[in-house]
Scaffold this active site. Sequence first.
Site, PDB file in Angstrom:
ATOM      1  CE1 TYR A   1      -3.972   1.405   0.323  1.00  0.00           C
ATOM      2  CE2 TYR A   1      -3.582   2.936   1.357  1.00  0.00           C
ATOM      3  CZ  TYR A   1      -4.446   3.211   0.668  1.00  0.00           C
ATOM      4  OH  TYR A   1      -5.362   3.525   0.469  1.00  0.00           O
ATOM      5  N   GLY A   2       2.290   0.904  -0.908  1.00  0.00           N
ATOM      6  CA  GLY A   2       2.694   2.316  -0.866  1.00  0.00           C
ATOM      7  C   GLY A   2       2.208   3.334  -1.889  1.00  0.00           C
TER       8      GLY A   2
ATOM      9  CD  GLN B   1       1.978   3.233  -9.638  1.00  0.00           C
ATOM     10  OE1 GLN B   1       1.163   3.062 -10.164  1.00  0.00           O
ATOM     11  NE2 GLN B   1       2.378   4.296  -9.872  1.00  0.00           N
TER      12      GLN B   1
ATOM     13  CG  HIS C   1      10.033  -1.768 -12.905  1.00  0.00           C
ATOM     14  ND1 HIS C   1       9.990  -1.281 -14.273  1.00  0.00           N
ATOM     15  CD2 HIS C   1      10.679  -2.329 -13.161  1.00  0.00           C
ATOM     16  CE1 HIS C   1      10.704  -1.695 -14.844  1.00  0.00           C
ATOM     17  NE2 HIS C   1      11.725  -1.455 -13.131  1.00  0.00           N
TER      18      HIS C   1
ATOM     19  CG  ASP D   1      11.673   1.889 -15.820  1.00  0.00           C
ATOM     20  OD1 ASP D   1      10.021   3.632 -15.933  1.00  0.00           O
ATOM     21  OD2 ASP D   1      11.196   1.932 -14.526  1.00  0.00           O
TER      22      ASP D   1
END
Length: 334
Positions: A26-27, A29, A109, A192
Site C-alpha cells: 500500500y505504498g 502505487q 514494472h 524504463d
Amino acid sequence: MPAKIYYDKDADLALLKDKTIAILGYGSQGHGHAQNLRDSGCNVIVAELPDTPNYEQAVKDGFKPVSAEEATKQGDIITILLPDELQAEVFHSRIRENLSPGNVLVCSHGFNVHFGQFDMPKGVSVVLVAPKGPGHLVRKEFVDGGGVPCLIALGEGAGDDARSLGLAYAKGIGGTRAGVIETTFAEETETDLFGEQVVLCGGLTALIKAGSETLFEAGYQPEMAYFECMHEVKLIVDLMYQGGMNYMRYSISNTAEYGDYTRGPRIVTEETKAEMKRILGEVQDGSFAREWILENKAGAPSFKALRRMEREHGVEEIGRKLRRLMSWIDAKEV
C-alpha cells in the site's frame, strides 16, 4: 508502426465484477490502485505489514489489511506493488504457493518478470499494467475525472483473456480515460531502466553536480551555483512538460536559446552518446539487473555508501539552506 492504444470503449469493467483483486503493498502505487479500483466498484483487499505507516494509511482509507499469503489466497487478480528488490523474495516465500490456476498476476514494472526472478506456476498469467506517473497522481487524476496513461503487456503464454482482464484493470484505475499503450515486458523494463540511468536520474543529477562544481571551483558563491544549476531546472522542465523542447525555447530568452543550440552539443557529445549505448547494452543483457540483485543480496553496502556520500554534496548542503527561505516551496528533508 504506431503503437496500439486502448481507451474506455476497448475495456469492459464487467470482467472484474465477480473477481477479488488483491493489492500487495500500500505504498505510492498501491494506495492509488486500491482506492481507484474500489471506487470503480471492484472488490479489493490489501496486504501490508502490521505496525507500518502504509498499514496505518490503509486502515485510514477504509481497508482491513491482511498478510500477503492471505491476500493471494483470496485474490483472483493479484497485483504486486512492492519495491523491485523485495519482490522476488516475497514472491517465492509468500505468494507462489498460494496462487491457483486461473489467477492473474499484475505488475506495474516488468523488472522481475523480464529478468527471470519469478518462477510462475502453470495456469497463472502475468500482465503488466504500468501507469506512467506516481500513485498520488493516479489517484488525483481519477478523482478529478481523468486518468494517467498506462502501458499494458502480456507475459509469456498469456492470451487475449489476460489482455482483456488487464484492460479492465487499467480502466478501473482510470488509465483508459487517457489511453493504454500496448508494449512488451522487455520494452517497458529496458526503456524504463535506461531512462532512469541516462536522463531522468543519473544523467540529470550528474549534470547538476558537474555544473555546480565548476562554478564552486571558479570561485562563485555557492548560492549562485545552486540557483543556476539546480533551482531553475524545474522552470525549464515544466516548460518542456507542457509543450516539448520547442515550447521551452519559445519561452526563454533568445540568448538562452542560442546558447542551447551551440553549447549543449559540446556537453552531451558523441562520446557521451557512446557511453549511453554501453549503458543500454548493460540493461539489455541483464548485467545491471544481476549487479542490482547481487547488491541487495549482500545487504546493499555500496548502495548505502553512495547514498550517504551523495547527501553531503555541496549543492545539496547549500540547497537545504536556501529552500528554507522559499515559503512557496513545500521543502522536504530526508
